[in-house]
Design an enzyme around this catalytic site. Structure first.
Site, PDB file in Angstrom:
ATOM      1  N   SER A  27     -43.161  21.306 -42.403  1.00 15.97           N
ATOM      2  CA  SER A  27     -43.273  20.223 -41.429  1.00 15.97           C
ATOM      3  C   SER A  27     -42.258  19.131 -41.719  1.00 15.97           C
ATOM      4  CB  SER A  27     -44.678  19.618 -41.475  1.00 15.97           C
ATOM      5  OG  SER A  27     -44.769  18.496 -40.624  1.00 15.97           O
ATOM      6  N   TYR A  40     -51.336  15.154 -46.105  1.00 19.92           N
ATOM      7  CA  TYR A  40     -50.677  16.213 -45.349  1.00 19.92           C
ATOM      8  C   TYR A  40     -49.178  16.227 -45.642  1.00 19.92           C
ATOM      9  CZ  TYR A  40     -48.887  18.772 -41.267  1.00 19.92           C
ATOM     10  OH  TYR A  40     -48.250  19.655 -40.451  1.00 19.92           O
TER      11      TYR A  40
END
Length: 169
Positions: A27, A40
């Site tokens: 990501s 995250y």
């Protein structure tokens, strides 16, 4: 940790075969971790670093490792978020980008090229300035940088994905 364990096991098999391609979906959130999704983001940063190390380990064995940094993707998880259209890929677009990367031997890909520019800017904001920006999530930052829309303080309460799960692009 499961993706790293699985890729590690596959890496050993591919190294024995001296061929193959491994693809890891990471990501852009791991490239500059925000306060609101630091768990995250740091997990994705670690996974991106893992893929880089794996790529370097396996290069001499003839095994290719691709890191995919998709940015925003229009999925069920993101359907209630107000994401900038220019920065939001469709799932089939992600699949096509991965196929192209595997075919031509790319190491790291952004599904939409604009994410390279977005992350170049974000990575180069000095830490002191970055902390003062109080960015609540990547969607808001990208919106401010690349669209005519501006931050709406009342919308901070509406971003349930970030508030509930700490998830981001």
């Amino acid at each position: 940790d499961w993706p790293a364990l699985m890729l590690g096991a596959l890496a050993n098999r591919f190294a024995d075969l001296r061929a193959g391609t491994l693809v890891g979906i990471s990501s852009v959130a791991g490239e500059r971790v925000l306060a609101t999704n630091y768990v995250y983001g740091s997990a994705k940063a670690g996974f991106t670093a893992f893929l880089s190390g794996l790529r370097n380990r396996l290069a001499k064995e003839g095994v290719h490792v691709v890191t995919v940094l998709p940015g925003f993707v229009a999925t069920k998880m993101t359907e209630d978020l107000d994401l900038p259209e220019k920065l939001t890929a469709q799932p089939d677009e992600v699949a096509e980008a991965v196929h192209r990367a595997v075919t031509v031997g790319k190491n790291v890909i952004y599904v939409r090229r604009i994410w390279q520019l977005v992350m170049l800017i974000i990575r180069n904001i000095p830490e002191g300035v970055f902390k003062k920006l109080k960015i609540c999530n990547g969607a808001r930052l990208a919106t401010v940088l690349f669209t005519n829309r501006r931050e709406d303080p009342d919308r901070d309460k509406e971003n349930t994905l970030t508030q509930q799960y700490g998830a981001g692009p």
